[in-house]
Design a protein around this motif. Sequence first.
Motif, PDB file in Angstrom:
ATOM      1  N   THR A  23      40.274 -40.879  32.135  1.00 33.47           N
ATOM      2  CA  THR A  23      41.308 -39.860  32.295  1.00 33.47           C
ATOM      3  C   THR A  23      42.407 -40.338  33.235  1.00 33.47           C
ATOM      4  O   THR A  23      42.198 -41.240  34.055  1.00 33.47           O
ATOM      5  CB  THR A  23      40.737 -38.551  32.877  1.00 33.47           C
TER       6      THR A  23
ATOM      7  N   ARG B 156      34.359 -32.962  30.155  1.00 34.30           N
ATOM      8  CA  ARG B 156      32.984 -33.283  29.750  1.00 34.30           C
ATOM      9  C   ARG B 156      32.203 -32.015  29.410  1.00 34.30           C
ATOM     10  O   ARG B 156      31.410 -31.984  28.459  1.00 34.30           O
ATOM     11  CB  ARG B 156      32.268 -34.056  30.848  1.00 34.30           C
ATOM     12  N   ALA B 157      32.436 -30.964  30.170  1.00 38.01           N
ATOM     13  CA  ALA B 157      31.705 -29.720  29.934  1.00 38.01           C
ATOM     14  C   ALA B 157      32.093 -29.085  28.606  1.00 38.01           C
ATOM     15  O   ALA B 157      31.278 -28.375  27.991  1.00 38.01           O
ATOM     16  CB  ALA B 157      31.976 -28.740  31.080  1.00 38.01           C
TER      17      ALA B 157
ATOM     18  N   ASP C  63      40.373 -31.387  34.752  1.00 36.84           N
ATOM     19  CA  ASP C  63      39.771 -32.551  35.401  1.00 36.84           C
ATOM     20  C   ASP C  63      38.674 -33.109  34.494  1.00 36.84           C
ATOM     21  O   ASP C  63      38.313 -32.513  33.474  1.00 36.84           O
ATOM     22  CB  ASP C  63      39.234 -32.209  36.785  1.00 36.84           C
ATOM     23  N   ALA C  64      38.153 -34.259  34.869  1.00 38.45           N
ATOM     24  CA  ALA C  64      37.178 -34.941  34.014  1.00 38.45           C
ATOM     25  C   ALA C  64      35.922 -34.105  33.795  1.00 38.45           C
ATOM     26  O   ALA C  64      35.368 -34.073  32.691  1.00 38.45           O
ATOM     27  CB  ALA C  64      36.809 -36.293  34.629  1.00 38.45           C
ATOM     28  N   ASP C  65      35.476 -33.399  34.842  1.00 39.42           N
ATOM     29  CA  ASP C  65      34.266 -32.585  34.699  1.00 39.42           C
ATOM     30  C   ASP C  65      34.483 -31.453  33.701  1.00 39.42           C
ATOM     31  O   ASP C  65      33.575 -31.125  32.911  1.00 39.42           O
ATOM     32  CB  ASP C  65      33.853 -32.016  36.060  1.00 39.42           C
ATOM     33  N   SER C  66      35.659 -30.841  33.720  1.00 38.73           N
ATOM     34  CA  SER C  66      35.957 -29.752  32.782  1.00 38.73           C
ATOM     35  C   SER C  66      35.973 -30.273  31.347  1.00 38.73           C
ATOM     36  O   SER C  66      35.492 -29.605  30.426  1.00 38.73           O
ATOM     37  CB  SER C  66      37.298 -29.111  33.125  1.00 38.73           C
TER      38      SER C  66
ATOM     39  N   GLU D  29      32.700 -38.522  23.226  1.00 39.52           N
ATOM     40  CA  GLU D  29      32.515 -38.899  24.625  1.00 39.52           C
ATOM     41  C   GLU D  29      33.847 -39.193  25.305  1.00 39.52           C
ATOM     42  O   GLU D  29      34.812 -39.651  24.666  1.00 39.52           O
ATOM     43  CB  GLU D  29      31.590 -40.109  24.753  1.00 39.52           C
TER      44      GLU D  29
END
Length: 298
Positions: A161, A107-108, A102-105, A157
Motif C-alpha cells: 500500500t 485486509r479485513a 489503511d492496510a488493516d482495513s 491478497e
Amino acid sequence: MARKKGREIHGWLIVDKPAGIGSTDVVGKVRWALDAKKAGHAGTLDPDATGVLAIALGEATKTVPLLTEALKAYDFRVNWGAETSTDDASGQVTKSADSRPDADSIRAALPGFTGEIMQVPPNVSAVKVDGERAYDLAREGEVVELAARPLWVESLELLGTTADTADLRMVCGKGGYVRAIARDLGRELGCLGHVAHLRRIWSGPFEASDGIAFDRIDRANQAEIEAALLPLQSALIDLPQMQATEMGAVRILNGNPGQVLGHAEFGEEVWVSREGRPLCIGRYMGGEVQPSRVFNLG
C-alpha cells in the motif's frame, strides 16, 4: 481471385500483451505474422491491461473452452478516492471521496470478496444486453443496468500500500472483472476506487514467462514466433490422458467411440492420444471414449 486461406498451424502462442491494444487486434497480428488459417484467444484482456494473452491456432481452438474455464491470476493497483465511468483510469471521474483506508482495513475487507461472490460487471464491458455489447451502448450514451453474476474468487491478497493506492493479487474463475473488484472494494471501504494498472500473470497452465513480446510479432520474425509455439495438448493438462489402441484411433478420428487404455472415472472428460499425437477430447465410457472434439492434425 480466390482468397488465400492461410497455413495450417496448430498450437498455442502466449503473447505478453502491452497496454494500448485490444485482444482481437493481437490475434489478428499473430494470424497475419504466421499466415495462419485459424486463430482465436482464450480470455479477453482490456486494452489498458497487460500480460498473458493465450492465442490458439488451428485445431488448438477446439481447446479454448477448457482454458476459458481455468483459473487466472491478476496483479493490479487500485487508486483510492475516485470512481470512474469505466472503473479504471481511462474513464471520467464520476464520484470522489477524501477518506483513505489503511492496510488493516483493506485486509479485513478482502474475505468478503473471496469464494463464491456476486459481481456486477462494469458498464463498459463485453457483456451483451439484448444482443449488444455493454461498451457499445455506453459509447452511445445509454445507461445500462447490468445484472449481478456469480464469480469464483480463489484468493485475493494485499501485496502493498501507499497513502493513495493498494496493490493486490487475485486468482479467479471465468468471467471475473478486476475493475469491478476495485470499484466494489472502494465502496465497501467508503473511500471509492478504480483500477490504475492491471496485469494478468498467468492463465490456466500458461504464465507470463511463456509469452513472446508483442513487438516481436512480425512476418520477419516468423521462425522466432514458430519456435515459441506450445503444443495443442498444453491446454489439456487438467484432463486425464488416455491412450488409444490402433483400431481405437481410427474409430475416434472418424468421430466414433474408440477403444482406449488407461484409468478414469466412468463419464469423466478425458483426452486421448496415439503415439504422442492428440486425437480428441471426449467422455470415458468404460474401455472406450466417445469423442466430443476430434483433432484433425493432418
